[in-house]
Structures are given as C-alpha cells and as structure tokens.
Enzyme design. Structure first.
Site, PDB file in Angstrom:
ATOM      1  N   ARG A   1       0.832  -1.217   0.000  1.00  0.00           N
ATOM      2  CA  ARG A   1       0.000   0.000   0.000  1.00  0.00           C
ATOM      3  C   ARG A   1       0.862   1.261   0.000  1.00  0.00           C
ATOM      4  O   ARG A   1       0.510   2.263   0.629  1.00  0.00           O
ATOM      5  CB  ARG A   1      -0.945   0.038   1.204  1.00  0.00           C
ATOM      6  CG  ARG A   1      -2.060  -0.979   1.163  1.00  0.00           C
ATOM      7  CD  ARG A   1      -3.094  -0.656   2.245  1.00  0.00           C
ATOM      8  NE  ARG A   1      -3.966  -1.794   2.505  1.00  0.00           N
ATOM      9  CZ  ARG A   1      -4.424  -2.136   3.706  1.00  0.00           C
ATOM     10  NH1 ARG A   1      -4.075  -1.438   4.774  1.00  0.00           N
ATOM     11  NH2 ARG A   1      -5.228  -3.163   3.856  1.00  0.00           N
TER      12      ARG A   1
ATOM     13  N   ARG B   1      -3.827   6.543   0.293  1.00  0.00           N
ATOM     14  CA  ARG B   1      -4.447   7.692   0.950  1.00  0.00           C
ATOM     15  C   ARG B   1      -3.537   8.454   1.900  1.00  0.00           C
ATOM     16  O   ARG B   1      -3.866   9.577   2.290  1.00  0.00           O
ATOM     17  CB  ARG B   1      -5.698   7.231   1.708  1.00  0.00           C
ATOM     18  CG  ARG B   1      -6.848   6.829   0.793  1.00  0.00           C
ATOM     19  CD  ARG B   1      -8.023   6.291   1.587  1.00  0.00           C
ATOM     20  NE  ARG B   1      -7.719   4.995   2.179  1.00  0.00           N
ATOM     21  CZ  ARG B   1      -8.510   4.377   3.053  1.00  0.00           C
ATOM     22  NH1 ARG B   1      -9.623   4.957   3.466  1.00  0.00           N
ATOM     23  NH2 ARG B   1      -8.179   3.188   3.521  1.00  0.00           N
TER      24      ARG B   1
ATOM     25  N   ASP C   1      -6.778  -3.314  -7.752  1.00  0.00           N
ATOM     26  CA  ASP C   1      -7.511  -3.817  -6.587  1.00  0.00           C
ATOM     27  C   ASP C   1      -7.642  -5.327  -6.729  1.00  0.00           C
ATOM     28  O   ASP C   1      -7.747  -5.850  -7.846  1.00  0.00           O
ATOM     29  CB  ASP C   1      -8.903  -3.178  -6.493  1.00  0.00           C
ATOM     30  CG  ASP C   1      -9.565  -3.479  -5.151  1.00  0.00           C
ATOM     31  OD1 ASP C   1      -9.284  -2.752  -4.180  1.00  0.00           O
ATOM     32  OD2 ASP C   1     -10.336  -4.452  -5.075  1.00  0.00           O
TER      33      ASP C   1
ATOM     34  N   TYR D   1     -14.721 -12.450  -0.434  1.00  0.00           N
ATOM     35  CA  TYR D   1     -15.487 -11.243  -0.792  1.00  0.00           C
ATOM     36  C   TYR D   1     -16.657 -11.596  -1.705  1.00  0.00           C
ATOM     37  O   TYR D   1     -17.757 -11.048  -1.563  1.00  0.00           O
ATOM     38  CB  TYR D   1     -14.583 -10.226  -1.485  1.00  0.00           C
ATOM     39  CG  TYR D   1     -13.647  -9.492  -0.567  1.00  0.00           C
ATOM     40  CD1 TYR D   1     -14.011  -8.282   0.009  1.00  0.00           C
ATOM     41  CD2 TYR D   1     -12.378  -9.992  -0.286  1.00  0.00           C
ATOM     42  CE1 TYR D   1     -13.141  -7.586   0.842  1.00  0.00           C
ATOM     43  CE2 TYR D   1     -11.502  -9.316   0.544  1.00  0.00           C
ATOM     44  CZ  TYR D   1     -11.891  -8.110   1.111  1.00  0.00           C
ATOM     45  OH  TYR D   1     -11.028  -7.436   1.949  1.00  0.00           O
TER      46      TYR D   1
END
Length: 344
Positions: free
Chosen positions: A25, A29, A75, A151
């Site tokens: 990552r 953000r 992703d 998921y």
C-alpha cells in the site's frame, strides 16, 4: 548487472548491506498527491481502470521515496468484476459485490475472458514499466483465490470468517469449484501482467488466517501452488511472492512450494522464527508492524533494525507486515527508508 534492479538481484541470491525496500500500500491515501488525484478521478474503480491515472498513482511513491520497486495500482477484486459480479466502492463501507455468487455462476465464470475486461490494467503495467528507470522493478499482483472468494461469497468485506469456514464444510464442492475457477483466471491475469512488463508478481492471501490445516491446504496452499507452477512454466525467470497473512508457522508449507521464490511475513510473526525457518530457503520479505510508521520515532527505528540485523546474511526485502494505514505521516516513511539505506 549494475542497472538490474536490486529487488530482482535478491532473487538471484545477492545479499546487500542495505536490502531493497518497497512497501505494501505504498501508493494510497496517506500521500497528499494521491488524495489530490483521487479527487479528480471520479470513482475508485474509474481510477483503477484509467491507465494514465493508475500509472501515475503507481509512480508517486517512487518519485517521493526513491524505492526499489513499484507495485501496480489496482484492486484485488478486479477479477470478480471481470467475471460479471458487479463491483462498487461505498464510502465508509468499502467494496460491495452483487449479486452473491452461487453454484449456478461457476460455468459462466469458466467461459469468461478476464484478459479482455482487464485490458486497461495491462496498459497501466506497460505505461508504468516504460516510465520506470532500469534500476527499479515493477511488481504485478493479484488477490489469492481464497481471499477473493471470501469477498465474492460475502458480498463485501468479511464480517464473520467462521461462516465461510462453515460454508466450506457444508458445500465443499461448490467452494472448491469456485476456487478452481479463480485459480485459472488468476493465472491468466498474472501472466498477462508479466507479458505487459511486470518484473515480478505477488499474491495476497490476507484471509488465510485462522483456517485449520485441511481447509488452508485446500483453499490456499494448493491453489497458490498451481498458480505459481503455471507462472513459472510460462515465465521461468519471473519471481513469485506469496503473502499468506496470519498463517504463523504454516508459512513453512508455502516456502516449500516449487514456485515460491519469496514469502512475505506479517507483523504478528516472530522474525527470529522466520529467520531460522524461512531465511535462506526463500527470499523473506517484510515483517514490520505498519502502525510503527504511524507513531514513528525510536520504536520504529529499533524495530526496523531488528529485521535488518536478523536477515543481514540472507537475501531479504525490507517491507511491512501489512499495508500502510491512511493516517501514516509521509515523513515517517521517508525516515524509515533512510534507516534501511543506512548500510549504503
């Protein structure tokens, strides 16, 4: 040889005073330049499927920190999206997948060509590789079949892992059929990334934690074995890295797999155990608790030095034991890179 990325030279057995460094990552953000670009992109999925923007995001941490490897910005749920299980990202809730996958979907999934739907991702790889200097590596990636399946079965982030384990016991054939389809599609996806310019690939199995051995073997170890063998058959020189989070000493089972070149260790694993049982068998990567990069200071430095000292005599890649959190101060990341590079 001098221009060959240090990251790749580790997989040829080289040991460095200052090991190669990149971070899970590392694009995201916590970086103001990412937040600025993300605001312009529209949805998160739009960002993933825009080769110009996704390539720019991939390159941002390389420009800022001069890391040894970039990792493709994408992703892990793009494969289910390519299979027709509609993917959206809801602010504050994360990814949502609908409708829930059922046994009736399996044969339809088998017939899907994920390469066609995911062509923008491969364009991102090509653009990024062209923009990187020769001494930087580009890592492609995918979610491991079990993690992606969780998921798909839950319709979003897993709230009760025990329910999915029970599903395996109650309907093993369906789960294994789904894992088999995802295994084949992941092979296609990663091979296409390599053909587009990825220098190595990593498989993230972040939901491998807490599974009894017979389940772990069926849904994680054996599928990753099949994927890595297929990749090595098509691209023998391309390193394959596994990150099976939370598996503890079962990490040794992954390290024994023929196609495993590198193994990421998580922050809960005892690094002394990893050095004794994994170091020298495969390239060990990571381990540092990402929350230490939030607090920074002496604790972060001491912890980083623990890994640098333990793995000083074997091929090792410095990384985290999971990804950065959004509140990570970029200046702490810069300091961590300085610590790692202190041997140069």
């Amino acid at each position: 040889m001098a221009d060959k990325p240090k990251f790749l030279r580790v997989f040829e057995g080289e040991v460095f005073d200052a090991p190669p460094v990149w971070f899970m990552r590392q694009a995201g953000r916590y970086l103001p330049e990412y937040r600025e670009l993300r605001a312009k992109a529209g949805s998160f999925l739009d960002l993933c499927y825009d080769p110009d923007l996704a390539s720019e995001v991939t390159l941002q941490p390389i420009r800022r920190f001069d890391l040894d490897a970039a990792i493709l910005f994408a992703d892990i749920l793009l494969i289910p999206d390519a299979l027709g299980q509609k993917l959206t990202f809801v602010t504050g809730e994360g990814p949502q997948l609908a409708p829930l996958v059922s046994a009736n979907d399996i044969e339809r999934y088998r017939a899907c060509d994920v390469r066609e739907h995911l062509a923008p991702v491969f364009e991102t790889v090509a653009k990024t590789r062209a923009a990187l200097s020769a001494d930087k590596a580009l890592i492609g990636f995918a979610g491991a079949p079990w993690t992606v399946a969780t998921y798909m079965l839950a319709g979003g982030p897993v709230k009760d892992p025990a329910a999915l384990r029970l599903r395996f016991y109650e309907d093993r054939k369906f789960i294994e059929d789904l894992i088999d389809v995802l295994t084949e599609k992941t092979i296609d996806y990663l091979n296409a990334q390599i053909e587009a310019g990825a220098d190595a690939v990593q498989l993230f199995d972040t939901w491998a934690s807490g599974l009894p051995w017979p389940v772990l073997d069926a849904v994680s170890v054996r599928p990753l074995d099949k994927i890595s063998r297929a990749i090595k058959k098509a691209h023998p020189e391309t390193p394959v890295i596994f990150f099976p989070k939370g598996v503890g000493e079962k990490a040794g089972e992954y390290a024994l797999l023929q196609g495993c070149d590198g193994l990421g260790i998580d922050y809960a694993m005892d690094p002394s155990w990893a050095r004794a049982n994994l170091g020298g068998r495969v390239v060990v990567q990571g381990g540092l608790d990402p929350l230490l990069t939030v607090s920074g200071g002496d604790d972060m430095e001491r912890a980083a030095q623990t890994y640098l000292k333990l793995f000083h005599d074997v091929p090792y890649i410095f990384n985290l034991g999971h990804g950065f959190t959004p509140q990570t101060p970029p200046e702490n990341v810069a300091r961590l890179v300085e610590i790692v590079r202190g041997g140069e």
